[in-house]
Design a protein around this motif. Structure first.
Motif, mmCIF file in Angstrom:
data_model
loop_
_atom_site.group_PDB
_atom_site.id
_atom_site.type_symbol
_atom_site.label_atom_id
_atom_site.label_comp_id
_atom_site.label_asym_id
_atom_site.label_seq_id
_atom_site.Cartn_x
_atom_site.Cartn_y
_atom_site.Cartn_z
ATOM 1 N N VAL A 150 51.344 40.018 51.491
ATOM 2 C CA VAL A 150 52.017 40.832 50.482
ATOM 3 C C VAL A 150 52.105 40.099 49.144
ATOM 4 C CG1 VAL A 150 54.187 41.983 49.888
ATOM 5 C CG2 VAL A 150 53.308 42.125 52.203
ATOM 6 N N TRP A 151 52.412 38.831 49.149
ATOM 7 C CA TRP A 151 52.560 38.094 47.896
ATOM 8 C C TRP A 151 51.227 37.908 47.175
ATOM 9 C CZ3 TRP A 151 50.011 33.519 47.222
ATOM 10 C CH2 TRP A 151 49.563 32.852 48.368
ATOM 11 N N GLU A 152 50.094 38.014 47.898
ATOM 12 C CA GLU A 152 48.769 37.871 47.269
ATOM 13 C C GLU A 152 48.261 39.169 46.651
ATOM 14 O OE1 GLU A 152 46.607 36.634 50.797
ATOM 15 O OE2 GLU A 152 46.202 34.723 49.823
ATOM 16 N N GLN A 153 48.799 40.286 47.073
ATOM 17 C CA GLN A 153 48.242 41.570 46.690
ATOM 18 C C GLN A 153 48.183 41.815 45.181
ATOM 19 O OE1 GLN A 153 50.185 44.511 49.129
ATOM 20 N NE2 GLN A 153 49.191 43.750 50.980
ATOM 21 N N PRO A 154 49.241 41.520 44.405
ATOM 22 C CA PRO A 154 49.130 41.752 42.953
ATOM 23 C C PRO A 154 48.008 40.924 42.312
ATOM 24 C CG PRO A 154 51.416 41.481 43.560
ATOM 25 C CD PRO A 154 50.604 41.140 44.773
ATOM 26 N N LEU A 155 47.874 39.687 42.720
ATOM 27 C CA LEU A 155 46.829 38.840 42.165
ATOM 28 C C LEU A 155 45.440 39.320 42.603
ATOM 29 C CD1 LEU A 155 45.966 36.390 40.541
ATOM 30 C CD2 LEU A 155 46.239 35.014 42.620
ATOM 31 N N GLN A 156 45.307 39.679 43.864
ATOM 32 C CA GLN A 156 44.019 40.182 44.359
ATOM 33 C C GLN A 156 43.646 41.497 43.657
ATOM 34 O OE1 GLN A 156 41.841 38.682 46.368
ATOM 35 N NE2 GLN A 156 43.198 36.922 46.432
ATOM 36 N N ARG A 157 44.645 42.344 43.425
ATOM 37 C CA ARG A 157 44.399 43.605 42.714
ATOM 38 C C ARG A 157 43.941 43.314 41.287
ATOM 39 N NH1 ARG A 157 48.645 46.181 44.216
ATOM 40 N NH2 ARG A 157 50.012 45.263 42.672
ATOM 41 N N HIS A 158 44.605 42.350 40.638
ATOM 42 C CA HIS A 158 44.236 41.964 39.278
ATOM 43 C C HIS A 158 42.786 41.475 39.230
ATOM 44 C CE1 HIS A 158 44.328 40.027 35.357
ATOM 45 N NE2 HIS A 158 43.938 38.905 35.932
ATOM 46 N N LEU A 159 42.415 40.586 40.148
ATOM 47 C CA LEU A 159 41.050 40.059 40.181
ATOM 48 C C LEU A 159 40.034 41.159 40.483
ATOM 49 C CD1 LEU A 159 41.622 36.693 42.066
ATOM 50 C CD2 LEU A 159 41.154 37.026 39.625
ATOM 51 N N ALA A 160 40.387 42.052 41.407
ATOM 52 C CA ALA A 160 39.475 43.138 41.753
ATOM 53 C C ALA A 160 39.247 44.062 40.553
ATOM 54 C CB ALA A 160 40.039 43.938 42.927
ATOM 55 N N LEU A 161 40.315 44.407 39.842
ATOM 56 C CA LEU A 161 40.179 45.280 38.670
ATOM 57 C C LEU A 161 39.395 44.597 37.555
ATOM 58 C CD1 LEU A 161 43.711 46.928 38.594
ATOM 59 C CD2 LEU A 161 41.524 48.079 39.036
ATOM 60 N N LYS A 162 39.633 43.311 37.377
ATOM 61 C CA LYS A 162 38.906 42.562 36.343
ATOM 62 C C LYS A 162 37.404 42.570 36.637
ATOM 63 C CE LYS A 162 38.594 37.824 34.672
ATOM 64 N NZ LYS A 162 39.129 36.478 34.849
ATOM 65 N N ARG A 163 37.044 42.300 37.873
ATOM 66 C CA ARG A 163 35.626 42.290 38.254
ATOM 67 C C ARG A 163 35.035 43.690 38.241
ATOM 68 N NH1 ARG A 163 36.149 37.713 42.881
ATOM 69 N NH2 ARG A 163 35.928 35.943 41.466
ATOM 70 N N LEU A 164 35.828 44.666 38.643
ATOM 71 C CA LEU A 164 35.334 46.039 38.635
ATOM 72 C C LEU A 164 35.085 46.511 37.208
ATOM 73 C CD1 LEU A 164 34.536 48.619 40.044
ATOM 74 C CD2 LEU A 164 36.954 49.187 40.301
#
Length: 180
Positions: A150-164
């Motif tokens: 759960v604590w990783e999700q905001p960062l992972q979402r940020h990285l995914a959106l940046k790459r997308l």
């Protein structure tokens, strides 16, 4: 005399060339993508991505030195032949790489990192774009991604959106050039 005629007839038949074989069925041509539709959908994808806001504003300006995670999408490289000159003659490798990345991002948008901030319009646009770049193999299955803490999700979402966003800009260029 009859056996001699039969012998001559058999020799004559043996010396004649065989009848032409029935033509082999032509391989089914690869379905060419609708470049104009891909251009429109890639623009829509970029527009939708521009409207997505980070739920945690501190992540907006965050710059991280990123490791190369193994489960991130394939990146488009020079060897994928997505340059304008190569696209004119052979677009297979480029579309294959785009298709792989689209499948990954589609799966990522349906994963737990977007549970708090679902993106149904992005998923729909991604699915439509994926249908246009398919090469006749049907609809690719969704893959379940490993759950994140759960604590990783905001960062992972940020990285995914940046790459997308970066990926969407690149495929926008590919589809824009090819649709001319």
């Amino acid at each position: 005399m009859a056996p001699f005629r039969r012998l001559c007839l058999c020799l004559l038949l043996a010396l004649l060339p065989p009848p032409p074989a029935a033509p082999a069925p032509a391989p089914a041509p690869l379905r060419r993508p609708d470049w104009a539709a891909c251009r429109v959908l890639s623009r829509e994808l970029s527009r939708l991505l521009g409207a997505v806001r980070e739920p945690h504003p501190v992540l907006e300006g965050l710059q991280l030195l990123e490791e190369e995670p193994q489960n991130w999408p394939p990146r488009i490289r020079c060897s994928d032949a997505c340059d304008p000159l190569t696209l004119e003659s052979n677009h297979t490798r480029c579309l294959q790489r785009i298709r792989q990345a689209l499948q990954h991002y589609r799966d990522l948008l349906g994963s737990d990192i977007f549970r708090e901030q679902p993106q149904p319009q992005l998923e729909t646009t991604m699915e439509q774009l994926l249908r246009h770049v398919q090469d006749g193999h049907g609809r690719p299955p969704r893959h379940l991604l490993a759950p994140t803490r759960v604590w990783e999700q905001p960062l992972q979402r940020h990285l995914a959106l940046k790459r997308l966003r970066s990926f969407a800009a690149l495929i926008g260029r590919v589809f824009n050039h090819r649709a001319r």
